[in-house]
Design a protein around this motif. Structure first.
Motif, short mmCIF file in Angstrom:
data_model
loop_
_atom_site.label_atom_id
_atom_site.label_comp_id
_atom_site.label_asym_id
_atom_site.label_seq_id
_atom_site.Cartn_x
_atom_site.Cartn_y
_atom_site.Cartn_z
N GLY A 245 0.74 -1.15 -0.06
CA GLY A 245 -0.26 -0.07 0.13
C GLY A 245 0.93 1.27 0.09
O GLY A 245 0.52 2.28 -0.84
N VAL A 246 1.92 1.39 1.01
CA VAL A 246 2.83 2.75 0.92
C VAL A 246 3.27 2.68 -0.31
O VAL A 246 3.51 3.95 -0.87
N SER A 247 3.97 1.59 -1.08
CA SER A 247 4.55 1.70 -2.54
C SER A 247 3.70 2.06 -3.41
O SER A 247 4.16 2.98 -4.14
N HIS A 248 2.58 1.65 -3.31
CA HIS A 248 1.68 2.03 -4.49
C HIS A 248 1.24 3.54 -4.20
O HIS A 248 1.05 4.21 -5.44
N ASP A 249 0.97 4.01 -3.05
CA ASP A 249 0.63 5.33 -2.80
C ASP A 249 1.87 6.23 -3.30
O ASP A 249 1.42 7.37 -3.72
N LEU A 250 2.70 5.94 -3.14
CA LEU A 250 3.86 6.59 -3.27
C LEU A 250 4.17 6.85 -4.82
O LEU A 250 4.86 7.85 -5.39
N ARG A 251 3.81 6.18 -5.81
CA ARG A 251 3.82 6.15 -7.14
C ARG A 251 3.07 7.29 -7.61
O ARG A 251 3.75 7.93 -8.62
N THR A 252 1.98 7.83 -6.98
CA THR A 252 1.02 8.80 -7.48
C THR A 252 1.85 10.14 -7.43
O THR A 252 2.01 10.93 -8.47
#
Length: 441
Positions: A245-252
């Motif tokens: 989740g953290v990694s996915h949120d950082l992509r934006t």
């Protein structure tokens, strides 16, 4: 004393079943030995004396009757009575003389009791021959007017209760041992199932069909194992979901930053900002790879040699020089995609720092080794455990060509340990570093 203790420990059984049976059998054997000693010291000795006294009394009675009635008819009648009622085959030799040969000393309890009884009841010179005949014992007695030869059946001095007692003890002991073995085997089976379930879970396999069974203590340990299994699975799932989740949120925000940098044109400091964004993007990808290392991939039977060949083949198609040697095909229950990622990390590190790489797959008694050798600079011994820590890099620059994020070896060891194995770093005979990937059978 220490050597004797070690020698005794080597002789003792190592398994729970063997030790439990030893605890049961040892008192049983001690009781048998004590019972046998008491039997031989009291019962058998008493029975032997009584049988010998009875035989010596019969012989003494026949001798006294022959002396009281010396006429031939009376003596013949006496001998017939002895043969029919006393089971004594008596032969009288007038003017016979006892051979001047020293008699053999008594052997065993029966012979000793017979000698003692003949001395007390007959009170005449005699000889006992218990060796010449299989079923009879010859007793010679010297009389005043001749020699009396008495053939006595051995059964008159033999008590069958001796062998019955021994057979009864051995038979009951074997029966009790058999019953104890069956019950102990059932108890040990539950312990073995618990050990097999723990070993399977340690290798990354799920054990959904395991149920606690056996004694209350074993059930308690099994319930503790199931609780621990569920707790570990929850922790792994929470960590995986959190990292993903953290990694996915950082992509934006990273994507927005890349777009903004592209629209800014040529400005001072743009190159450094792009390098920072690229570094952050690589770290996010590392987070995702690390999270996928504990993913929910189902273990399946996999040909390890074929899996290694596929990974090596991908690097060869990119122009890398890799020598591959496979001793024999090995089928293991693995998560193929996760293990492929671990192998790729190890081979990729070897190619990054070495000019040539050698990969070998070999079997050992308790597992399989995949060895990756390179001819690079290697890693100092005091830093080989440090490189497995997350984000630890020996090369401090941010150049992607000379070093990654610092998660490659961490992910590799994490994946291999989830299969019950490990990754070790050693000195390579080629001068560089050897990465040994070990998997249990």
């Amino acid at each position: 004393m220490v050597g004797v203790t070690r020698w005794v420990k080597r002789l003792l059984p190592h398994g729970l079943l063997g030790r439990s049976l030893l605890i049961i059998v040892t008192p049983l054997i001690v009781v048998q030995l004590v019972s046998t000693y008491i039997f031989y010291a009291t019962h058998w000795d008493t029975v032997a004396k009584r049988l010998a006294n009875a035989l010596a009394g019969d012989i003494g009675a026949v001798i006294e009757t022959l002396r009281a009635f010396p006429d031939p008819d009376s003596q013949a009648h006496t001998l017939r009575i002895a043969a029919s009622r006393m089971e004594l085959d008596i032969r009288y030799e007038p003017e016979g003389i006892l051979p001047n040969v020293p008699g053999e000393p008594p052997v065993g309890i029966m012979d000793a009791a017979l000698y003692q009884s003949l001395r007390e009841r007959v009170q005449r010179p005699f000889q006992v021959d218990s060796e010449s005949f299989d079923r009879e014992i010859l007793v010679r007695v010297q009389l005043q007017n001749g020699l009396l030869e008495v053939f006595v059946p051995r059964k008159r001095l033999f008590s069958s209760t001796t062998y019955i007692f021994v057979l009864w003890m051995v038979g009951t002991s074997m029966l009790l041992l058999g019953i104890a073995t069956v019950f102990m085997r059932n108890q040990v089976r539950s312990v073995r199932k618990l050990a097999a379930a723990a070993d399977s879970f340690g290798k990354g396999h799920d054990v959904p069909n395991y149920k606690p069974e056996g004694a209350s203590e074993v059930r308690q340990a099994a319930m503790a194992f199931l609780i621990m299994r569920d707790r570990l699975k929850r922790q792994i799932q929470q960590r995986t979901e959190m990292l993903a989740g953290v990694s996915h949120d950082l992509r934006t925000p990273l994507t927005r930053m890349k777009l903004q940098l592209a629209m800014m044109g040529e400005l001072e400091g743009r190159v450094e900002l792009e390098e920072d964004v690229a570094e952050m993007e690589r770290m996010v990808e590392g987070y995702l790879a690390f999270a996928r290392g504990e993913g929910s991939e189902t273990p399946v039977p996999t040909d390890l040699a074929q899996l290694v060949e596929e990974v090596v083949g991908r690097y060869r198609r990119q122009g890398s020089e890799i020598d591959l040697h496979v001793e024999n095909a090995v089928s293991l229950t693995l998560r193929p995609h996760a293990l492929s990622r671990a192998l790729s990390n190890l081979i990729g590190n070897a190619l990054r720092y070495g000019g040539h790489v050698w990969v070998r797959v070999g079997c050992r008694p308790d597992g399989v080794d995949v060895v990756v050798d390179d001819d690079g600079p290697g890693i100092p011994v005091n830093q080989r455990e440090q490189v497995f820590k997350a984000f630890h890099r020996l090369e401090g620059s941010r150049n992607v060509a000379t070093g990654g994020v610092g998660l490659g070896l961490t992910i590799a060891r994490d994946i291999v340990r989830s299969h019950g194995g490990d990754v070790l770093l050693e000195d390579s005979p080629l001068g560089g570093l050897r990465a040994r990937l070990r998997l249990p059978l």
